[in-house]
Design an enzyme around this catalytic site. Sequence first.
Site, PDB file in Angstrom:
ATOM      1  N   LYS A   1       0.863  -1.188   0.000  1.00 45.05           N
ATOM      2  CA  LYS A   1       0.000   0.000   0.000  1.00 45.05           C
ATOM      3  C   LYS A   1       0.905   1.244   0.000  1.00 45.05           C
ATOM      4  O   LYS A   1       1.954   1.263   0.646  1.00 45.05           O
ATOM      5  CB  LYS A   1      -0.873  -0.057   1.270  1.00 45.05           C
ATOM      6  CG  LYS A   1      -1.765   1.137   1.506  1.00 45.05           C
ATOM      7  CD  LYS A   1      -3.074   1.039   0.796  1.00 45.05           C
ATOM      8  CE  LYS A   1      -3.902   2.309   1.035  1.00 45.05           C
ATOM      9  NZ  LYS A   1      -4.959   2.490   0.038  1.00 45.05           N
TER      10      LYS A   1
ATOM     11  N   PHE B   1       1.669   8.179  -9.034  1.00 45.22           N
ATOM     12  CA  PHE B   1       1.373   9.461  -9.684  1.00 45.22           C
ATOM     13  C   PHE B   1      -0.088   9.461 -10.113  1.00 45.22           C
ATOM     14  O   PHE B   1      -0.444  10.089 -11.100  1.00 45.22           O
ATOM     15  CB  PHE B   1       2.226   9.627 -10.956  1.00 45.22           C
ATOM     16  CG  PHE B   1       3.684   9.890 -10.712  1.00 45.22           C
ATOM     17  CD1 PHE B   1       4.094  10.930  -9.885  1.00 45.22           C
ATOM     18  CD2 PHE B   1       4.656   9.127 -11.341  1.00 45.22           C
ATOM     19  CE1 PHE B   1       5.452  11.184  -9.677  1.00 45.22           C
ATOM     20  CE2 PHE B   1       6.007   9.371 -11.146  1.00 45.22           C
ATOM     21  CZ  PHE B   1       6.397  10.399 -10.306  1.00 45.22           C
TER      22      PHE B   1
ATOM     23  N   CYS C   1      -3.190   8.505  -7.731  1.00 42.63           N
ATOM     24  CA  CYS C   1      -4.337   8.417  -6.830  1.00 42.63           C
ATOM     25  C   CYS C   1      -5.331   9.521  -7.218  1.00 42.63           C
ATOM     26  O   CYS C   1      -4.977  10.687  -7.237  1.00 42.63           O
ATOM     27  CB  CYS C   1      -3.881   8.581  -5.385  1.00 42.63           C
ATOM     28  SG  CYS C   1      -5.221   8.360  -4.221  1.00 42.63           S
TER      29      CYS C   1
ATOM     30  N   LYS D   1       3.440   4.828 -11.811  1.00 41.95           N
ATOM     31  CA  LYS D   1       2.060   4.343 -11.974  1.00 41.95           C
ATOM     32  C   LYS D   1       1.177   5.466 -12.515  1.00 41.95           C
ATOM     33  O   LYS D   1       1.058   6.536 -11.923  1.00 41.95           O
ATOM     34  CB  LYS D   1       1.527   3.825 -10.641  1.00 41.95           C
ATOM     35  CG  LYS D   1       0.147   3.189 -10.770  1.00 41.95           C
ATOM     36  CD  LYS D   1      -0.196   2.400  -9.534  1.00 41.95           C
ATOM     37  CE  LYS D   1      -1.603   1.835  -9.594  1.00 41.95           C
ATOM     38  NZ  LYS D   1      -1.959   1.106  -8.388  1.00 41.95           N
TER      39      LYS D   1
ATOM     40  N   ASN E   1      -4.246   3.099 -12.679  1.00 43.41           N
ATOM     41  CA  ASN E   1      -4.862   3.295 -11.372  1.00 43.41           C
ATOM     42  C   ASN E   1      -6.371   3.427 -11.610  1.00 43.41           C
ATOM     43  O   ASN E   1      -6.848   3.244 -12.733  1.00 43.41           O
ATOM     44  CB  ASN E   1      -4.284   4.531 -10.683  1.00 43.41           C
ATOM     45  CG  ASN E   1      -4.381   4.446  -9.158  1.00 43.41           C
ATOM     46  OD1 ASN E   1      -5.420   4.058  -8.625  1.00 43.41           O
ATOM     47  ND2 ASN E   1      -3.318   4.804  -8.464  1.00 43.41           N
ATOM     48  N   THR E   2      -7.108   3.739 -10.595  1.00 38.82           N
ATOM     49  CA  THR E   2      -8.569   3.740 -10.724  1.00 38.82           C
ATOM     50  C   THR E   2      -9.082   4.901 -11.584  1.00 38.82           C
ATOM     51  O   THR E   2      -8.399   5.899 -11.775  1.00 38.82           O
ATOM     52  CB  THR E   2      -9.209   3.823  -9.331  1.00 38.82           C
ATOM     53  OG1 THR E   2      -8.623   4.922  -8.643  1.00 38.82           O
ATOM     54  CG2 THR E   2      -8.998   2.553  -8.554  1.00 38.82           C
TER      55      THR E   2
HETATM   56  C1  LIG Z   1      -9.597   0.116  -2.004  1.00 39.09           C
HETATM   57  C2  LIG Z   1      -8.492   0.447  -2.953  1.00 39.09           C
HETATM   58  C3  LIG Z   1      -7.356   1.094  -2.485  1.00 39.09           C
HETATM   59  C4  LIG Z   1      -6.315   1.405  -3.369  1.00 39.09           C
HETATM   60  N1  LIG Z   1      -5.181   2.026  -2.888  1.00 39.09           N
HETATM   61  C5  LIG Z   1      -4.146   2.279  -3.719  1.00 39.09           C
HETATM   62  C6  LIG Z   1      -2.934   2.833  -3.221  1.00 39.09           C
HETATM   63  O1  LIG Z   1      -2.755   3.072  -2.025  1.00 39.09           O
HETATM   64  N2  LIG Z   1      -1.941   3.088  -4.113  1.00 39.09           N
HETATM   65  C7  LIG Z   1      -2.057   2.811  -5.449  1.00 39.09           C
HETATM   66  O2  LIG Z   1      -1.111   3.047  -6.213  1.00 39.09           O
HETATM   67  N3  LIG Z   1      -3.197   2.258  -5.946  1.00 39.09           N
HETATM   68  C8  LIG Z   1      -4.221   1.987  -5.110  1.00 39.09           C
HETATM   69  N4  LIG Z   1      -5.360   1.403  -5.609  1.00 39.09           N
HETATM   70  C9  LIG Z   1      -5.488   1.149  -7.063  1.00 39.09           C
HETATM   71  C10 LIG Z   1      -5.136  -0.298  -7.443  1.00 39.09           C
HETATM   72  O3  LIG Z   1      -3.800  -0.626  -7.145  1.00 39.09           O
HETATM   73  C11 LIG Z   1      -5.367  -0.550  -8.960  1.00 39.09           C
HETATM   74  O4  LIG Z   1      -4.544   0.311  -9.701  1.00 39.09           O
HETATM   75  C12 LIG Z   1      -6.831  -0.320  -9.384  1.00 39.09           C
HETATM   76  O5  LIG Z   1      -7.732  -0.671  -8.366  1.00 39.09           O
HETATM   77  C13 LIG Z   1      -7.200  -1.103 -10.655  1.00 39.09           C
HETATM   78  O6  LIG Z   1      -6.922  -2.484 -10.505  1.00 39.09           O
HETATM   79  P1  LIG Z   1      -7.991  -3.583  -9.981  1.00 39.09           P
HETATM   80  O7  LIG Z   1      -9.186  -3.539 -10.880  1.00 39.09           O
HETATM   81  O8  LIG Z   1      -7.239  -4.890 -10.035  1.00 39.09           O
HETATM   82  O9  LIG Z   1      -8.323  -3.201  -8.570  1.00 39.09           O
HETATM   83  C14 LIG Z   1      -6.407   1.071  -4.743  1.00 39.09           C
HETATM   84  C15 LIG Z   1      -7.564   0.394  -5.193  1.00 39.09           C
HETATM   85  C16 LIG Z   1      -8.586   0.066  -4.329  1.00 39.09           C
HETATM   86  C17 LIG Z   1      -9.787  -0.671  -4.850  1.00 39.09           C
END
Ligand SMILES: Cc1cc2nc3c(=O)[nH]c(=O)nc-3n(C[C@H](O)[C@H](O)[C@H](O)COP(=O)(O)O)c2cc1C
Length: 416
Positions: free
Chosen positions: A83, A179, A181, A219, A246-247
């Site tokens: 994390k 880079f 969030c 990222k 990322n999201t």
């Molecule tokens: C609850 C949650 C917390 C996340 N926290 C971080 C984080 O602290 N740092 C980060 O780079 N990405 C974070 N992400 C993004 C994930 O690493 C990933 O890039 C994104 O969720 C897409 O992949 P997935 O569909 O497999 O979840 C987070 C995602 C979720 C769902």
Amino acid sequence: MESLTLRASPSTASPLQRRLPGRRATSVRATASSGAAGEPDLSVCVNGLKMPNPFVIGSGPPGTNYTVMKRAFDEGWGGVIAKTVSLDAEKVINVTPRYAKLRAEPNGSAMGKIIGWQNIELISDRPLETMLNEFKQLKEEYPDRILIGSIMEEYNKAAWHELIERVEESGVDALEINFSCPHGMPERKMGAAVGQDCGLLEEVCGWINEKATVPVWAKMTPNITDITQPARVALKSGCEGVSAINTIMSVMGINLKTLRPEPCVEGYSTPGGYSARAVHPIALAKVMQIARMMKEEFDNGQSLSAIGGVETGNDAAEFILLGADTVQVCTGVMMHGYPLVKKLGTELQDFMREHNFSSIEDFRGASLPYFTTHTDLVQRQKEAIKQRKAIRKGLQSDKDWTGDGFVKETESMVSN
Ligand SMILES: Cc1cc2nc3c(=O)[nH]c(=O)nc-3n(C[C@H](O)[C@H](O)[C@H](O)COP(=O)(O)O)c2cc1C
């Protein structure tokens, strides 16, 4: 083609030359070792990092403390990205609820399969010292396994340098720079606030690469018009790899009883980050764009870590077919647990067996050449029709729709 020696860096030695010898990100990309005879080999070697398989825990709750990261190693994940950490965890204040889910059933029935996940979670709120001690312990217990520290800081060179030094001291094998969030702390110029501004990104990547001695992955955020622009900047600035995505910025929904947006915190909400199955096609498109750019402009072992909606070995195969070296999973682990890696491995090996691929490198990027422009598709189809001498597939023009045969005519234009 651009080579590493051509890339400008603030000092005379390139950022890669300054990496520790054992961890240098030269063009190491061959598979690490061969598997048992007849078994497709899942092992990879990326930027000098050897992993038993390409499956990496994506930064988030599945890498939030010692216990869960240990679990990931025990279950067989190729690597773990912890994390995201920053220097001062006290500035990170989370709210509850901070997740909302989209289900496949109509009306979002609670019984439906989860296809989308929104979070408004910030980076780690645990003290940096605690996280670093846990990284150290993990590396002592699992010296051969890949642990990647995810970091994010304010727009301040000294702060970035201090964070990099302290995280590297804990023994991590590489760094992933967040880079991307999408929510929280843009006022501190953190996360996507940097990833969406190529000028800022170049400057911060310069600071990072003059300090880091282990491979650095940048990222990327998908919340930008052209994701290849920041990816190019990060790689030109000396990063050994990029991770995407990322999201995706999202509003999960509005409660039609209360008229309040969700997730609802004291009656209010804020846009969050979307993940899980629903984002997979968007992630594929972003990864494809970055992979094409990297193929054309970079050829010295820079790596690509694909993320977004992976729940099956076939999802992972798609990313690798586009050119990904590793595949990260975050929400998939939150939904299915750490043993998911076994299913991913078995399914990926089934796919490889079907095509007689013996290693990941055998098919990495194999589908990339088949993307082109729409204009080119038109030209290709014209040629094909000419050659097939009037074997009709689909309607020739919008004027041919009849209305009566609408469903059949639509079917005739579906690819499978
Ligand atoms: C609850 C949650 C917390 C996340 N926290 C971080 C984080 O602290 N740092 C980060 O780079 N990405 C974070 N992400 C993004 C994930 O690493 C990933 O890039 C994104 O969720 C897409 O992949 P997935 O569909 O497999 O979840 C987070 C995602 C979720 C769902």
